[in-house]
Design an enzyme around this catalytic site. Structure first.
Site, PDB file in Angstrom:
ATOM      1  N   SER A 447       0.833  -1.199   0.000  1.00  0.00           N
ATOM      2  CA  SER A 447       0.000   0.000   0.000  1.00  0.00           C
ATOM      3  C   SER A 447       0.874   1.258   0.000  1.00  0.00           C
ATOM      4  O   SER A 447       1.632   1.470  -0.940  1.00  0.00           O
ATOM      5  CB  SER A 447      -0.958  -0.032   1.200  1.00  0.00           C
ATOM      6  N   ASP A 499      -8.794  -5.003  -5.624  1.00  0.00           N
ATOM      7  CA  ASP A 499      -8.237  -4.090  -4.634  1.00  0.00           C
ATOM      8  C   ASP A 499      -8.421  -2.651  -5.101  1.00  0.00           C
ATOM      9  O   ASP A 499      -8.110  -2.306  -6.237  1.00  0.00           O
ATOM     10  CB  ASP A 499      -6.756  -4.403  -4.434  1.00  0.00           C
TER      11      ASP A 499
END
Length: 616
Positions: A447, A499
């Site tokens: 991330s 995602d």
């Protein structure tokens, strides 16, 4: 739909947003009126206590006030439910009804005060049930008045002052924004919007130090957030309705589309190593990227055994063979890293838990299994990390040997520069390669850590030509095309399923805004029905075909064409909105190249990594 204009200003709700709050209050008022009527009839002619005349007048007046309020609420709910988001004509009488409802707060306030006076002075000797009912009525009145005040504060729009003459006089989409007057108006409006969002961010992050660095981050984020929907006439509920419609529309398209075929190997990719070996390397690095989150992720992943294992290691005094920077209360953070990675104490060179805006935790360790000096960067885990994520402006990142525009995500670029200075200027990498000179350098993260790791790898590439980076769910819009092409040979990006983070970028957000405008303008349903059906669909599912999202008989391909309704929702066209069509082809070109390693054909790795991680 533009916010409703009452009391001389624009508010943060539209004229069709009064259905749900009006219906809730109507429900409460009807029950209140029925209870008061039952009480009045039961004690009619039997008010034989002190102040009985006053009590009789109070109950009669309360019934009249409640009846008037109920009638006004019925009118508000009915009229507010008419029309559609882009057709406010049937709701043109809502402002007058709002004035009427506001006027009825005056007698309600007076009656609440009268009831309080009677309870305190003349209620002695009266039926306890009667006294309790009057107290309940007084308390209920004050609670409703309090929540009404809070609601007014909540929907207050600091930018809703309509005093600019041409702002209300000219129709939407027709303003001459090229004139000096129009340009000056927009500049003033944008400046005011930035200041408002800066104030909101400071209030939201009041627990953080209000130093120069934080103020600069607040200003950067405020400019980004304030400008996103500034070119539309939509309120928050319109956006929520658009998102609900889009979700159902996407589900319908997904059900009607043939299943995607996944190839084991991409025929056009110059993959030098076997795919299974690459999957194994990625899964191995994922353990280190996940370990950087410390004890919260470790306990979440091991709910039963995690706390027991950490409790035995925390608070244990040991001689450190590594350097720890920043807070590690009770040593639980580092203990969880040890359990997650399987490394020994002596394998760690540097561990940093220091966390500020643009300064995120990371650690450096020796991975003897893969013979690598491994740098793992932590992802988002704190409010400071969120502010780093939201600093999404472009920042110049010149790299020697790269031609073309070199830009990157500002917040992650700053974080990568911070870690780069630590690794190089503080001699951390020199220390690691002194211990293991034959090892190669590997950078990884997830991330926020993935984006920072990719940029860090780009910064270190010239000094370490054999460097390899494994980036798990890197944020979208991380690199410009020139840097994305440069990173193909040494950065491998892994995206699992649907995602959100790797698909989140300014161009994609602009595309989402365009789709919201288009689908909202094409919908012939009132907003309250859209939101009700959307909530039902999100909670309980169902067939999206049962929830039509376009006007009747409108073909799906027509939704890709410009629409007058969509244009009417635009106050001004942002440059990003105008260039969206030109960006779509470019986005497809770099979608899998952004931070991708060994060429764009790592799509197979992207799809299969999840299965491998599960089996692992």
């Amino acid at each position: 739909m533009p916010g409703i204009v009452v009391f001389g200003r624009r508010w943060g709700i539209a004229s069709d947003d009064l259905v749900f709050p009006g219906f809730f209050e109507l429900f409460v008022r009807v029950l209140w009126w029925i209870g008061t009527m039952i009480l009045f009839n039961y004690h009619k002619g039997q008010f034989d206590c002190n102040g009985r005349g006053f009590l009789h007048s109070y109950l009669v007046g309360l019934l009249v006030v409640l009846a008037l309020i109920i009638l006004s609420l019925c009118a508000i709910v009915y009229v507010s439910a008419q029309g559609t988001i882009t057709n406010p004509g049937p709701r043109r009488s809502v402002p007058a009804l709002v004035y009427l409802r506001a006027l009825l707060y005056v007698p309600e306030l007076v009656w609440a005060c009268m009831g309080a006076v009677w309870v305190s002075d003349d209620s002695k000797g009266c039926d306890p049930a009667m006294v309790g009912a009057v107290i309940a009525a007084v308390v209920a009145s004050w609670i409703i008045l309090l929540f009404t005040g809070l609601g007014v504060v909540f929907v207050f729009d600091p930018l809703g002052d309509p005093r600019a003459p041409h702002a209300a006089a000219e129709p939407l989409g027709v303003r001459d924004l090229q004139s000096n007057e129009g340009a000056q108006f927009l500049s003033t409006a944008r400046s005011l919007a930035v200041k408002v969002w800066e104030s909101r961010l400071r209030l939201l992050c009041c627990c953080l130090p209000q130093d120069e660095g934080h103020r600069a981050a607040f200003s950067s984020i405020a400019q980004l957030v304030s400008g996103f929907f500034s070119d539309t006439d939509l309120v928050a509920s319109d956006i929520a309705a658009g998102l609900a419609l889009l979700h159902q529309e996407q589900d319908k398209m997904e059900q009607s589309r043939d299943p995607d075929l996944v190839e084991d190997h991409s025929p056009s990719s110059p993959i030098e190593e076997d795919l299974e070996a690459e999957l194994e390397k990625a899964a191995h690095c994922m353990r280190f990227a996940a370990a950087a989150y410390g004890w919260p992720l470790y306990v979440y992943s091991n709910l039963l055994s995690g706390p027991c294992k950490l409790s035995g290691d925390c608070c244990r005094s040991r001689e450190a063979e590594y350097e720890i920077v920043g807070g590690d209360h009770l040593g639980c953070q580092f203990s969880s890293i040890l359990h997650s990675t399987g490394l020994q104490y002596r394998d760690f060179i540097y561990v940093s838990f220091h966390n500020q805006i643009y300064e995120i935790p990371f650690y450096v360790a020796l991975d003897h299994k893969r013979e690598a000096v491994l740098v793992a960067v932590r992802g988002t885990l704190s409010l400071r990390d969120v502010l780093t994520d939201l600093s999404a402006e472009c920042e110049n990142l010149p790299i020697e040997g790269v031609s073309g525009a070199c830009y990157a995500h500002k917040g992650m670029c700053q974080a990568a520069r911070y870690i780069y200075k630590k690794l190089v200027n503080d001699g951390i990498l020199n220390q690691a390669f002194t211990i293991a000179p034959e090892y190669k350098l590997v950078v990884t993260g997830h991330s926020l850590g993935a984006g920072t790791a990719s940029l860090l790898a780009i910064l270190l590439r010239n000094s370490f030509p054999n460097l390899q980076c494994y980036s798990f769910s890197p944020p979208g819009g991380l690199l410009s095309k020139a840097l994305a092409d440069y990173s193909k040979d040494f950065v491998v990006s892994v995206v699992l399923g649907k995602d959100l983070v790797p698909r989140l970028s300014i161009p994609n957000m602009e595309d989402l805004k365009r789709k919201i405008l288009k689908i909202v303008s094409n919908c012939n349903k009132p907003k309250y029905r859209i939101l009700l059906q959307g909530c039902w669909y999100e909670l309980f599912g169902g067939d999206p075909e049962d929830f039509p999202t376009e006007m009747d008989n409108r073909r799906e391909e027509e939704l890709s064409q410009p629409l007058l309704g969509e244009e009417s929702l635009m106050i001004r066209h942002s440059s990003s909105y105008q260039s969206l069509a030109n960006l779509s082809e470019h986005r497809q070109e770099v979608a899998f190249c952004r931070g991708g390693g060994h060429g764009c054909a790592r799509m197979a790795l992207v799809v299969l990594i999840g299965k491998y991680l599960i089996n692992e």
